[in-house]
Design an enzyme around this catalytic site. Structure first.
Site: not given
Ligand code: PEP
Ligand code: MG
Length: 589
Positions: A200, A307, A343, A467-468, A478
């Protein structure tokens, strides 16, 4: 600068950058303390008045929170302002309010004491529940209860609301009420011991447009009110007792950053072409329909990642096929002829659907659990509603479909078989759709990366979710800030995996983009382009910085950078190369 602080040693503390900008001034250390509640009996004839006093305090609290909410919405937008809805709901909680009145009627004790007792029981009960979402409610109740008590006791708002002079506010943590009550005319910057980029305090700092750094651990224990400090919201650094040399450097950096921001603004409208004439496709990541305006404002070439789960997350139930169709159609039409990659649902993991706990039961390892395509394949009815909605929207623009968290070819084949059923159903209904709707697979699980060649015949394009992919490749959660320093996008394993995916995709003549956060970080952009990715998709506000860099570099240099990086053995060395490449091209004037 005071002579005292000139004699003290300079201390540099690294935190997390939360709101950009640089502030310099004296610190006000704020440590929250609970309100002291007196206890006394109320005369029988004064009891109606006592309840009226309670009603008035609830009303005042509501007005205070609504005012803060309005301000945040005005400065930051609806989504950020939504966090205060939970607080307003506490004030409407009939159980909490009714129980307070009942306790008052039974005990005859002053209303503050009764309210404090009931709220404390609630806070205790919520904080023991084995559900993160409900546990967080305890914090909301505590925060609102403190504010109600302050209003009942006629106490002025906390000391943050009237700072004696212009100050950098340093706190161990800031509740939403604390953050929102900060004296806007006098706060130079905000620093908190705890917190993440989404806390916040950060939202409020960004709405106040003051620099903020969070996660500085126990800085409040080392600093006294009145100490001098610099808050560097760009790099997430706090410097206590800065030396003359540091002050000089920061004075210079501040003016450089301002001129750089102007240059970014200018780059925004220009095409993303390298100095040696290669055009790079830059797209936007979005989560909501109303972000179409942002995509246009930043001149993105459509959406590389929509997303879609956000349509579900904020909903009390699964949206219908028609509701989804309207949303996808609006985005597709709004951005045509540019492409929009929708997606399919990536619910679960870090995105459970709170209103549907039976569909998403608690799991020990949610990131590796029942999420995304795994969930969809097990719930074909939910999946088919979405697939048909996407197919129906496909005639209104340049729509593409993408599956998240694909782990192998069989999963992709099963998803495509369900898609084929949906097409047959729409045909039978006589409803039009694009029969050639392009299908993409996200590569964000190492097993998919290793089998890119097997996936290629089953889809038209790939998008790498770094990211994943990084979290699964390096086994680093992460979202865990204790190991955040080990989450290294330049780890050699990441580079080799990216290269493998890109080479295999191209061998099969499939374009491959990146839609993870790496794609929007100018330090990594040359590396990704040098490795051969065809497009980058990112959160819209970072587009100008990426575009500016692309316009300042040559693609041949990026390829050399990638080739050199692939020969290096450590994440640090590779990062240093990327950083040097970036700095050489973004020389601040
Ligand atoms: C990712 O995993 O890089 C990705 C774009 O999907 P999200 O961040 O929604 O898991
Ligand atoms: Mg992902």
């Amino acid at each position: 600068m005071s002579s005292d602080s000139r004699n003290q040693q300079e201390i540099v503390v690294q935190g997390i950058s939360a709101s950009q900008g640089i502030a310099y001034g004296t610190v006000f250390v704020y440590l929250q303390s609970d309100v002291e509640v007196p206890s006394y009996q109320v005369d029988i004839e004064k009891r109606i008045e006592e309840v009226a006093r309670f009603d008035q305090a609830l009303l005042t609290t509501r007005q205070q929170i609504a005012k803060i909410q309005d301000e945040v919405e005005k400065n930051l937008g609806k989504a950020e302002a939504l966090i205060f809805d939970a607080h307003l709901l506490v004030l409407e909680d009939q159980a909490l309010i009714g129980e307070t009145i009942r306790e008052f009627e039974k005990s005859g004790c002053n209303i503050e004491t009764c309210f404090n007792n009931v709220a404390s029981r609630y806070i205790q009960a919520f904080s023991e529940i084995d559900d993160e979402y409900l546990r967080e409610r305890a914090g909301d109740i505590r925060d609102v209860a403190q504010r109600v008590l302050q209003n009942l006791l006629g106490q002025a708002e906390n000391s943050l609301s009237k700072l004696a002079e212009k100050r950098i506010v340093l706190a161990n943590d800031l509740s939403p009420s604390d953050s929102a009550s900060i004296d806007r005319s006098a706060a130079l910057g905000i620093v908190t011991d705890s917190g993440s980029k989404t806390s916040h305090a950060v939202i409020v700092a960004r709405s106040m447009k003051v620099p903020a750094v969070v996660g500085v651990r126990d800085l409040t224990k080392k600093v006294n009110t009145g100490d001098w400090a610099i808050v560097d919201g760009y790099d997430g650094v706090v410097i206590l007792n800065p030396s003359e040399a540091t002050l000089f450097r920061y004075g210079k950096i501040q003016s450089q950053k301002k001129s750089f921001e102007q240059r970014l603004f200018d780059a925004n409208r220009k095409p993303a072409v390298t100095l040696d004439g290669v055009t790079v496709m830059l797209q936007a990541n979005i989560e909501k329909v109303d972000e179409v305006a942002l995509v246009k404002e930043y001149f993105a070439e459509g959406v590389g990642l929509f997303r879609s789960e956000y349509l579900y997350l904020n909903s009390a139930r699964m949206p219908t096929e028609q509701e989804q169709f309207v949303a996808y159609k609006t985005v597709a039409e709004g951005l045509a002829p540019n492409p929009v990659v929708i997606r399919t649902l990536d619910l679960g993991g870090d995105k459970p659907m709170a209103s549907n706990p039976h569909l998403f039961p608690k799991e020990a390892n949610p990131f590796m659990g029942f999420r995304a395509i795994r969930f969809c394949l097990e719930h074909p009815d939910i999946f088919k509603d979405q697939l048909r909605a996407i197919l129906l929207a496909s005639t209104f623009g340049n729509v593409r479909l993408m599956y998240p968290m694909i782990c192998g070819v069989e999963e992709l084949q099963r998803a495509n078989a369900i898609l084929a059923e949906c097409k047959a159903e729409l045909k039978a209904r006589g409803q039009p759709f694009d029969p050639k709707l392009a299908i993409g697979a996200m590569i964000e699980i190492p097993s998919a990366a290793a089998t890119t060649d097997l996936l290629a015949p089953e889809c038209d394009f790939f998008s790498i979710g770094t990211n994943d992919l990084i979290q699964y490749l390096l086994a680093i959660d992460r979202g865990n800030d204790r190991i955040a320093h080990l989450y290294e996008p330049t780890h050699p394993a990441v580079l080799r995996t990216l290269k493998h995916i890109i080479d295999e995709a191209h061998r099969a003549r499939r374009p491959v983009g990146v839609c993870g956060e790496m794609a929007g970080d100018p330090i990594f952009v040359p590396l990704l382009l040098g490795l051969g990715v065809d497009s980058l998709s990112m959160t819209p506000p970072v587009l100008p910085a990426v575009k500016y860099l692309i316009r300042a570099m040559k693609m041949t240099d990026a390829r050399d950078l990638a080739a050199e990086a692939l020969m290096l053995g450590s994440a640090k060395e590779i990062y240093a190369k990327c950083d040097a490449f970036y700095r050489a091209r973004i020389a601040l004037e």
